[in-house]
Motif scaffolding. Structure first.
Motif, PDB file in Angstrom:
ATOM      1  N   UNK A   1      27.794  42.486  46.320  1.00 22.88           N
ATOM      2  CA  UNK A   1      26.882  42.627  46.621  1.00 22.88           C
ATOM      3  C   UNK A   1      25.472  41.616  46.035  1.00 22.88           C
ATOM      4  N   UNK A   2      25.520  41.563  45.309  1.00 23.63           N
ATOM      5  CA  UNK A   2      24.452  39.952  44.160  1.00 23.63           C
ATOM      6  C   UNK A   2      23.991  40.934  43.440  1.00 23.63           C
ATOM      7  N   UNK A   3      24.420  41.857  43.148  1.00 26.11           N
ATOM      8  CA  UNK A   3      23.422  42.744  41.853  1.00 26.11           C
ATOM      9  C   UNK A   3      24.078  42.384  40.616  1.00 26.11           C
ATOM     10  N   UNK A   4      24.836  41.772  40.599  1.00 24.06           N
ATOM     11  CA  UNK A   4      25.468  41.036  39.176  1.00 24.06           C
ATOM     12  C   UNK A   4      25.477  39.561  39.358  1.00 24.06           C
ATOM     13  N   UNK A   5      24.915  38.714  38.822  1.00 25.87           N
ATOM     14  CA  UNK A   5      25.527  37.162  38.463  1.00 25.87           C
ATOM     15  C   UNK A   5      26.386  36.950  38.142  1.00 25.87           C
ATOM     16  N   UNK A   6      26.958  37.772  37.520  1.00 23.59           N
ATOM     17  CA  UNK A   6      28.532  36.944  36.705  1.00 23.59           C
ATOM     18  C   UNK A   6      29.082  38.489  36.126  1.00 23.59           C
ATOM     19  N   UNK A   7      30.746  38.597  36.303  1.00 24.71           N
ATOM     20  CA  UNK A   7      31.219  39.396  35.514  1.00 24.71           C
ATOM     21  C   UNK A   7      32.805  39.198  35.379  1.00 24.71           C
ATOM     22  N   UNK A   8      32.879  39.938  34.466  1.00 23.31           N
ATOM     23  CA  UNK A   8      34.089  39.728  33.936  1.00 23.31           C
ATOM     24  C   UNK A   8      35.362  41.619  33.883  1.00 23.31           C
ATOM     25  N   UNK A   9      36.232  41.070  34.498  1.00 17.15           N
ATOM     26  CA  UNK A   9      36.448  42.712  35.149  1.00 17.15           C
ATOM     27  C   UNK A   9      38.347  41.965  34.448  1.00 17.15           C
ATOM     28  N   UNK A  10      39.088  43.609  34.256  1.00 10.82           N
ATOM     29  CA  UNK A  10      40.736  43.608  34.187  1.00 10.82           C
ATOM     30  C   UNK A  10      41.475  43.631  35.328  1.00 10.82           C
ATOM     31  N   UNK A  11      42.732  42.818  36.169  1.00  4.57           N
ATOM     32  CA  UNK A  11      43.077  42.927  36.745  1.00  4.57           C
ATOM     33  C   UNK A  11      44.547  42.498  36.267  1.00  4.57           C
ATOM     34  N   UNK A  12      44.909  43.624  37.130  1.00  8.45           N
ATOM     35  CA  UNK A  12      46.886  43.171  37.064  1.00  8.45           C
ATOM     36  C   UNK A  12      47.220  41.881  38.013  1.00  8.45           C
ATOM     37  N   UNK A  13      48.390  40.869  37.399  1.00 10.55           N
ATOM     38  CA  UNK A  13      48.988  39.891  37.602  1.00 10.55           C
ATOM     39  C   UNK A  13      48.912  40.448  39.683  1.00 10.55           C
ATOM     40  N   UNK A  14      48.845  39.668  40.092  1.00 10.64           N
ATOM     41  CA  UNK A  14      49.382  40.001  41.576  1.00 10.64           C
ATOM     42  C   UNK A  14      48.411  40.804  42.373  1.00 10.64           C
ATOM     43  N   UNK A  15      47.521  41.544  42.161  1.00 10.89           N
ATOM     44  CA  UNK A  15      47.013  42.462  42.674  1.00 10.89           C
ATOM     45  C   UNK A  15      45.582  41.757  43.350  1.00 10.89           C
ATOM     46  N   UNK A  16      44.784  42.687  44.242  1.00 13.37           N
ATOM     47  CA  UNK A  16      43.551  41.835  44.974  1.00 13.37           C
ATOM     48  C   UNK A  16      41.839  41.419  44.515  1.00 13.37           C
ATOM     49  N   UNK A  17      42.691  42.581  42.757  1.00 11.84           N
ATOM     50  CA  UNK A  17      41.325  41.931  42.183  1.00 11.84           C
ATOM     51  C   UNK A  17      41.601  40.417  41.113  1.00 11.84           C
ATOM     52  N   UNK A  18      42.627  39.994  40.982  1.00 11.50           N
ATOM     53  CA  UNK A  18      42.822  39.294  40.170  1.00 11.50           C
ATOM     54  C   UNK A  18      43.072  38.280  41.420  1.00 11.50           C
ATOM     55  N   UNK A  19      42.732  37.833  42.098  1.00 10.11           N
ATOM     56  CA  UNK A  19      42.081  37.119  43.273  1.00 10.11           C
ATOM     57  C   UNK A  19      42.097  35.929  43.432  1.00 10.11           C
ATOM     58  N   UNK A  20      40.187  37.316  42.874  1.00  8.39           N
ATOM     59  CA  UNK A  20      39.208  37.412  43.418  1.00  8.39           C
ATOM     60  C   UNK A  20      37.977  36.311  42.135  1.00  8.39           C
ATOM     61  N   UNK A  21      38.800  36.000  41.147  1.00 11.25           N
ATOM     62  CA  UNK A  21      38.013  34.763  40.715  1.00 11.25           C
ATOM     63  C   UNK A  21      39.030  33.996  39.484  1.00 11.25           C
ATOM     64  N   UNK A  22      38.189  33.857  38.661  1.00  9.03           N
ATOM     65  CA  UNK A  22      39.139  32.862  37.859  1.00  9.03           C
ATOM     66  C   UNK A  22      39.963  32.999  36.521  1.00  9.03           C
ATOM     67  N   UNK A  23      40.712  33.346  36.166  1.00  5.51           N
ATOM     68  CA  UNK A  23      41.513  34.051  34.583  1.00  5.51           C
ATOM     69  C   UNK A  23      41.061  33.404  33.699  1.00  5.51           C
ATOM     70  N   UNK A  24      40.537  33.967  33.044  1.00  6.19           N
ATOM     71  CA  UNK A  24      39.691  33.543  31.074  1.00  6.19           C
ATOM     72  C   UNK A  24      40.647  33.805  30.647  1.00  6.19           C
TER      73      UNK A  24
END
Length: 301
Positions: A147-170
């Motif tokens: 939504x543009x409320x944050x410029x950058x974020x880190x979050x946790x996700x399980x491999x293969x889930x929707x959250x895991x496909x939306x960014x870069x794994x660091x």
């Protein structure tokens, strides 16, 4: 005029200090060589030169790992401060041409554990950038970036889930069952769990693992912060899914010997909003480098 060091005092090169600190933090010459960009033999020669200058051994070799000697432990604090002061001095004259604000989000649990080091190092190298930190749950952070409320974020996700496909794994690390050393909570039936609030990837991963193993359980304690979950563990009232790297006495890892299934890995994902500015890009690169160093410092699984 302040007194200068005597001519007989050896001057230690900054690169020797840097290599020494990296080895101390990774307990490995091989891992340190990757981080400092030198071959293992070159790293060994640097430490030999340092030890020759000081006239003492700073590391004791134990198989594939190394540990600090008492003399090395004494040097470590000085080495870190010297490197920090050097970085601050250079930044006065060679500060990156980056200014502005970064609206940054992270989950509260690992945010409070890892952010102090990330933020302090970035502040020294980019003094013109202000970082506005927002701590929240992973699904909420992902939504705020979109939504543009944050410029950058880190979050946790399980491999293969929707959250895991939306960014870069660091960063990737195993989730493990954790309980009190000598405790009996894991023996109870149904198994009592201390977990985060609904939506937490660690909570979901734990439940999936137990469901697949057909092991009965119940949610006994719920807390948005890991400190609340840890309180239940310390009282031997429940067990919990935690990252392997955070487990310290009096807590212990529980596994198949305790009748528990593997949970699997989790990812830390970094995502950046479209058209983010220079400050956000600079912070993203810094965060990625910090997690690379963290990965190399962890024991090989």
């Amino acid at each position: 005029m302040e007194k200068l060091p005597s001519a007989g005092t050896p001057l230690i090169d900054m690169e020797l200090y840097r290599t020494f600190v990296v080895i101390a933090e990774t307990s490995s010459f091989t891992k340190a060589s990757d981080l400092v960009g030198r071959t293992p033999s070159a790293v060994s020669m640097q430490i030999k030169k340092l030890e020759t200058l000081l006239g003492v051994a700073v590391f004791a070799r134990e198989g594939r790992t190394v540990r600090l000697t008492p003399e090395g432990e004494g040097l470590l604090g000085y080495a870190r401060r010297i490197l920090m002061l050097n970085e601050e001095a250079v930044s006065l004259f060679v500060s990156p041409d980056v200014e502005g604000e970064v609206r940054f989000g992270a989950p509260s649990d690992f945010g409070t554990r890892l952010l102090p080091n990330i933020l302090s190092r970035f502040a020294r190298s980019h003094p013109g950038v202000n970082v506005d930190v927002h701590l929240d749950g992973s699904p909420k952070l992902d939504e705020m970036v979109k939504k543009g409320a944050l410029d950058l974020a880190l979050f946790t996700a399980r491999p293969g889930t929707g959250l895991a496909t939306g960014g870069e794994v660091v960063f990737t690390e195993p989730l493990v069952w954790v309980g009190l050393e000598g405790g009996i909570a894991y023996e109870r039936d149904p198994l009592p769990l201390a977990v985060s609030t609904p939506g937490c990837p660690w909570r979901r991963a734990a439940r999936v693992a137990l469901d697949d193993a057909q092991k009965p359980y119940r949610i006994s304690y719920t807390s948005f912060h890991s400190a609340g979950q840890e309180a239940a563990l310390l009282a031997d009232l429940a067990i919990a899914p935690f990252p392997a790297s955070v487990v310290e006495p009096p807590l212990q890892v529980l596994d198949e010997r305790h009748g528990l299934p593997e949970i699997g890995d989790y990812h830390i994902i970094m995502t950046e909003r479209p058209k983010a500015g220079k400050a956000s890009h600079a912070f993203a690169e810094h965060v990625e480098e910090c997690f690379k160093e963290l990965s190399l410092s962890l024991p090989t699984q």
